[in-house]
Enzyme design. Structure first.
Site, PDB file in Angstrom:
ATOM      1  N   LYS A 121      31.593 -26.289  33.590  1.00 28.40           N
ATOM      2  CA  LYS A 121      32.140 -27.659  33.731  1.00 28.40           C
ATOM      3  C   LYS A 121      33.625 -27.658  33.396  1.00 28.40           C
ATOM      4  CE  LYS A 121      28.454 -29.695  35.066  1.00 28.40           C
ATOM      5  NZ  LYS A 121      28.358 -30.192  36.428  1.00 28.40           N
ATOM      6  N   TYR A 153      27.027 -22.768  30.687  1.00 25.04           N
ATOM      7  CA  TYR A 153      26.937 -24.035  31.429  1.00 25.04           C
ATOM      8  C   TYR A 153      28.179 -24.890  31.161  1.00 25.04           C
ATOM      9  CZ  TYR A 153      25.979 -28.904  32.352  1.00 25.04           C
ATOM     10  OH  TYR A 153      26.114 -30.206  32.780  1.00 25.04           O
ATOM     11  N   SER A 155      30.910 -33.299  31.941  1.00 27.22           N
ATOM     12  CA  SER A 155      29.983 -33.520  30.834  1.00 27.22           C
ATOM     13  C   SER A 155      30.743 -33.650  29.521  1.00 27.22           C
ATOM     14  CB  SER A 155      29.052 -32.308  30.769  1.00 27.22           C
ATOM     15  OG  SER A 155      28.313 -32.315  29.580  1.00 27.22           O
TER      16      SER A 155
HETATM   17  P1  NAD Z   1      19.441 -32.329  38.633  1.00 30.07           P
HETATM   18  O1  NAD Z   1      19.093 -30.891  38.481  1.00 30.07           O
HETATM   19  O2  NAD Z   1      18.342 -33.322  38.612  1.00 30.07           O
HETATM   20  O3  NAD Z   1      20.275 -32.548  39.979  1.00 30.07           O
HETATM   21  C1  NAD Z   1      21.113 -31.567  40.517  1.00 30.07           C
HETATM   22  C2  NAD Z   1      20.708 -31.383  41.962  1.00 30.07           C
HETATM   23  O4  NAD Z   1      21.571 -30.395  42.555  1.00 30.07           O
HETATM   24  C3  NAD Z   1      19.276 -30.870  42.114  1.00 30.07           C
HETATM   25  O5  NAD Z   1      18.568 -31.720  42.999  1.00 30.07           O
HETATM   26  C4  NAD Z   1      19.433 -29.472  42.691  1.00 30.07           C
HETATM   27  O6  NAD Z   1      18.380 -29.134  43.584  1.00 30.07           O
HETATM   28  C5  NAD Z   1      20.786 -29.544  43.371  1.00 30.07           C
HETATM   29  N1  NAD Z   1      21.507 -28.280  43.439  1.00 30.07           N
HETATM   30  C6  NAD Z   1      21.720 -27.381  42.440  1.00 30.07           C
HETATM   31  N2  NAD Z   1      22.461 -26.350  42.894  1.00 30.07           N
HETATM   32  C7  NAD Z   1      22.721 -26.605  44.209  1.00 30.07           C
HETATM   33  C8  NAD Z   1      23.424 -25.908  45.219  1.00 30.07           C
HETATM   34  N3  NAD Z   1      23.987 -24.720  44.980  1.00 30.07           N
HETATM   35  N4  NAD Z   1      23.520 -26.461  46.447  1.00 30.07           N
HETATM   36  C9  NAD Z   1      22.932 -27.663  46.699  1.00 30.07           C
HETATM   37  N5  NAD Z   1      22.234 -28.353  45.793  1.00 30.07           N
HETATM   38  C10 NAD Z   1      22.132 -27.837  44.552  1.00 30.07           C
HETATM   39  O7  NAD Z   1      20.527 -32.674  37.525  1.00 30.07           O
HETATM   40  P2  NAD Z   1      21.136 -34.080  37.082  1.00 30.07           P
HETATM   41  O8  NAD Z   1      20.680 -34.353  35.705  1.00 30.07           O
HETATM   42  O9  NAD Z   1      20.936 -35.085  38.140  1.00 30.07           O
HETATM   43  O10 NAD Z   1      22.669 -33.674  36.977  1.00 30.07           O
HETATM   44  C11 NAD Z   1      23.560 -33.871  38.052  1.00 30.07           C
HETATM   45  C12 NAD Z   1      24.921 -33.324  37.667  1.00 30.07           C
HETATM   46  O11 NAD Z   1      25.358 -33.970  36.490  1.00 30.07           O
HETATM   47  C13 NAD Z   1      24.917 -31.824  37.358  1.00 30.07           C
HETATM   48  O12 NAD Z   1      26.112 -31.269  37.848  1.00 30.07           O
HETATM   49  C14 NAD Z   1      24.901 -31.783  35.843  1.00 30.07           C
HETATM   50  O13 NAD Z   1      25.499 -30.615  35.342  1.00 30.07           O
HETATM   51  C15 NAD Z   1      25.715 -33.007  35.504  1.00 30.07           C
HETATM   52  N6  NAD Z   1      25.423 -33.539  34.165  1.00 30.07           N
HETATM   53  C16 NAD Z   1      24.126 -33.830  33.847  1.00 30.07           C
HETATM   54  C17 NAD Z   1      23.839 -34.309  32.572  1.00 30.07           C
HETATM   55  C18 NAD Z   1      22.420 -34.586  32.153  1.00 30.07           C
HETATM   56  O14 NAD Z   1      22.158 -34.637  30.948  1.00 30.07           O
HETATM   57  N7  NAD Z   1      21.472 -34.792  33.082  1.00 30.07           N
HETATM   58  C19 NAD Z   1      24.871 -34.513  31.651  1.00 30.07           C
HETATM   59  C20 NAD Z   1      26.188 -34.214  32.025  1.00 30.07           C
HETATM   60  C21 NAD Z   1      26.435 -33.726  33.300  1.00 30.07           C
HETATM   61  C1  WQD Z   2      19.558 -34.635  22.125  1.00 34.54           C
HETATM   62  C2  WQD Z   2      19.213 -34.611  20.632  1.00 34.54           C
HETATM   63  C3  WQD Z   2      18.661 -32.407  19.858  1.00 34.54           C
HETATM   64  C4  WQD Z   2      15.040 -31.992  22.281  1.00 34.54           C
HETATM   65  C5  WQD Z   2      22.430 -31.691  26.520  1.00 34.54           C
HETATM   66  C6  WQD Z   2      23.511 -30.752  26.983  1.00 34.54           C
HETATM   67  C7  WQD Z   2      24.713 -31.516  27.427  1.00 34.54           C
HETATM   68  C8  WQD Z   2      24.346 -32.583  28.460  1.00 34.54           C
HETATM   69  C9  WQD Z   2      23.200 -33.419  28.022  1.00 34.54           C
HETATM   70  C10 WQD Z   2      24.681 -31.699  30.655  1.00 34.54           C
HETATM   71  C11 WQD Z   2      19.810 -33.412  19.904  1.00 34.54           C
HETATM   72  C12 WQD Z   2      17.463 -33.320  19.761  1.00 34.54           C
HETATM   73  C13 WQD Z   2      16.182 -32.462  21.687  1.00 34.54           C
HETATM   74  C14 WQD Z   2      13.880 -31.810  21.474  1.00 34.54           C
HETATM   75  C15 WQD Z   2      15.111 -32.608  19.572  1.00 34.54           C
HETATM   76  N1  WQD Z   2      23.925 -32.012  29.694  1.00 34.54           N
HETATM   77  N2  WQD Z   2      16.228 -32.769  20.370  1.00 34.54           N
HETATM   78  N3  WQD Z   2      13.971 -32.137  20.154  1.00 34.54           N
HETATM   79  O1  WQD Z   2      21.820 -31.355  23.462  1.00 34.54           O
HETATM   80  O2  WQD Z   2      22.880 -33.669  23.304  1.00 34.54           O
HETATM   81  O3  WQD Z   2      22.941 -32.450  25.430  1.00 34.54           O
HETATM   82  O4  WQD Z   2      22.107 -32.591  27.588  1.00 34.54           O
HETATM   83  O5  WQD Z   2      25.864 -31.675  30.709  1.00 34.54           O
HETATM   84  O6  WQD Z   2      25.595 -30.575  27.948  1.00 34.54           O
HETATM   85  O7  WQD Z   2      23.843 -29.894  25.903  1.00 34.54           O
HETATM   86  O8  WQD Z   2      20.804 -33.352  24.671  1.00 34.54           O
HETATM   87  O9  WQD Z   2      18.520 -34.236  24.986  1.00 34.54           O
HETATM   88  O10 WQD Z   2      18.824 -31.757  24.546  1.00 34.54           O
HETATM   89  O11 WQD Z   2      19.251 -33.383  22.708  1.00 34.54           O
HETATM   90  O12 WQD Z   2      15.138 -32.862  18.370  1.00 34.54           O
HETATM   91  O13 WQD Z   2      12.834 -31.354  21.939  1.00 34.54           O
HETATM   92  O14 WQD Z   2      17.792 -34.464  20.502  1.00 34.54           O
HETATM   93  O15 WQD Z   2      18.712 -31.529  18.769  1.00 34.54           O
HETATM   94  O16 WQD Z   2      20.131 -33.849  18.605  1.00 34.54           O
HETATM   95  P1  WQD Z   2      22.134 -32.650  24.084  1.00 34.54           P
HETATM   96  P2  WQD Z   2      19.281 -33.157  24.305  1.00 34.54           P
END
Ligand code: NAD
Ligand code: WQD
Length: 338
Positions: A153, A149, A124
């Protein structure tokens, strides 16, 4: 040979599963269903017209993983499984370290024992922490993270780097995602958060559909053009296509590779609200609120390394991201069926 997709029924995993199959890859999906619905499996199959094995299994379940590796011919893993809610991780750090870090250790150990040494990991932009200035490049110092969190990562990135140093037959790709939004064009797959959304786009779509009254905009006094936070939103299908390129890279050569997956463009909260209104024709009521703890003013990528080395770049713009999020939400007001 097949690619094991952990967390493959979740938001990014399900979109990646579709693009992997469209690219002709064999996949096996594992998920413990903690943060997704089983119906996502049927939607992936319906969209692609292809069947594939699904295992309800936790990555911390060593025996379960060994059985999957014994049964299926896995030569590469895309590792999405993990918990991802920043606020919740502050309340439940032990659960986050156990699920994300311990789970990854179990997975890597089973992979190693089975001779599978290729992994693409969902990292991330959060690992860049608070010190670095955007545009963020892969060579910047990482680790200044402010929540459990993000620390999971960063810790997993360190573990994977040490693993590669110990045995350079491994092929390890760390993908640092920026802010994934959007949904599959079909309107049958998308993001389906449990309870009140933490992230901006699902919050906006739930306001648009009438489930929530208004959007709380967290701060309008940031050092940005309109005072609201600026982020690098990326369409989830572009992100999924980045994984197809990354597994191809991992299949071709061993090494430790790190790529930003973003668009390189920053949009403010109000830019996203405006783009969403344009895409959906629905007015979004919002109120300016105090800043959310831990938020940065600006965070966007320099995605040029992925373009140079993977031949990948994001193609879908902010209006398309909003249109697709809205199609998903309006076709599925309650998300995936149980
Ligand atoms: P998500 O929660 O939709 O998908 C994650 C999936 O993993 C879920 O279906 C959950 O049931 C499964 N899971 C969780 N723990 C598990 C375990 N111990 N064993 C088996 N399955 C498990 O999330 P996403 O948004 O699709 O994110 C996927 C990956 O990408 C995550 O690792 C997340 O940290 C990373 N990521 C997401 C974002 C974002 O903003 N969505 C940003 C950066 C990184
Ligand atoms: C985006 C912008 C908020 C909600 C998070 C995690 C990051 C990554 C992605 C996994 C910001 C603003 C949000 C709301 C708002 N995940 N906001 N009202 O914080 O950039 O990133 O998700 O790895 O680790 O921190 O994403 O969508 O929460 O926020 O004003 O109800 O929207 O302040 O500026 P963020 P976000």
């Amino acid at each position: 040979m097949a690619i094991l997709v952990t967390g493959g029924l979740g938001y990014i995993g399900s979109h990646t599963a579709v693009e992997l199959m469209r690219a002709g890859k064999e996949i096996v999906v594992l998920d413990n269903l903690y943060n997704c619905k089983k119906s996502s499996y049927s939607r992936i199959k319906a969209l692609t017209g292809r069947d594939f094995p699904f295992y309800e299994c936790d990555i911390r379940d060593r025996k379960g993983l060994e059985e999957i590796f014994a049964k299926e011919k896995i030569d590469c893993v895309i590792h999405f499984a993990g918990l991802k809610a920043v606020g919740e991780s502050v309340q439940k750090p032990l659960e986050y370290f156990d699920n994300n870090v311990n789970g990854t250790l179990v997975l890597l150990d089973v992979m190693k024992r089975c001779g599978c040494k290729k992994i693409v990991f969902s990292s991330s932009a959060t690992v860049y922490g608070v010190e670095n200035k955007s545009p963020l490049t892969e060579d910047m110092k990482v680790g200044g993270v402010t929540n459990p969190y993000g620390r999971t990562k960063y810790m997993i990135e360190c573990i994977l780097q040490d693993l590669y140093k110990s045995d350079n037959e491994w092929s390890i790709c760390l993908l640092r995602y920026f802010n994934p939004i959007g949904a599959h064009k079909s309107g049958t797959m998308g993001e389906d958060p449990n309870g009140l959304p933490n992230n901006l786009m699902p919050y906006i779509t739930q306001v648009a559909i009438g489930k929530l009254d208004h959007l709380n905009v967290y701060g309008n006094d940031y050092d940005t053009p309109d005072g609201t936070g600026v982020r690098d939103y990326i369409h989830v299908v572009d992100l999924a296509l980045g994984h197809v390129k990354a597994v191809e890279k991992a299949a071709d050569e061993s090494g430790l590779f790190i790529y930003n997956l973003g668009t390189g463009k920053g949009y403010s909260v109000l830019d996203v609200v405006n783009a969403f209104e344009k895409a959906s024709g629905v007015k979004i009521k919002y109120e300016i609120c105090p800043r959310r703890a831990g938020d940065l003013d600006t965070c966007y990528s320099d995605p040029s390394k992925a373009r140079r080395e993977l031949g990948w770049q994001a193609e879908r713009g902010i209006v398309e991201m909003c249109e697709d999020s809205w199609r998903w939400q309006s076709n599925n007001p309650n998300g995936y069926p149980d």
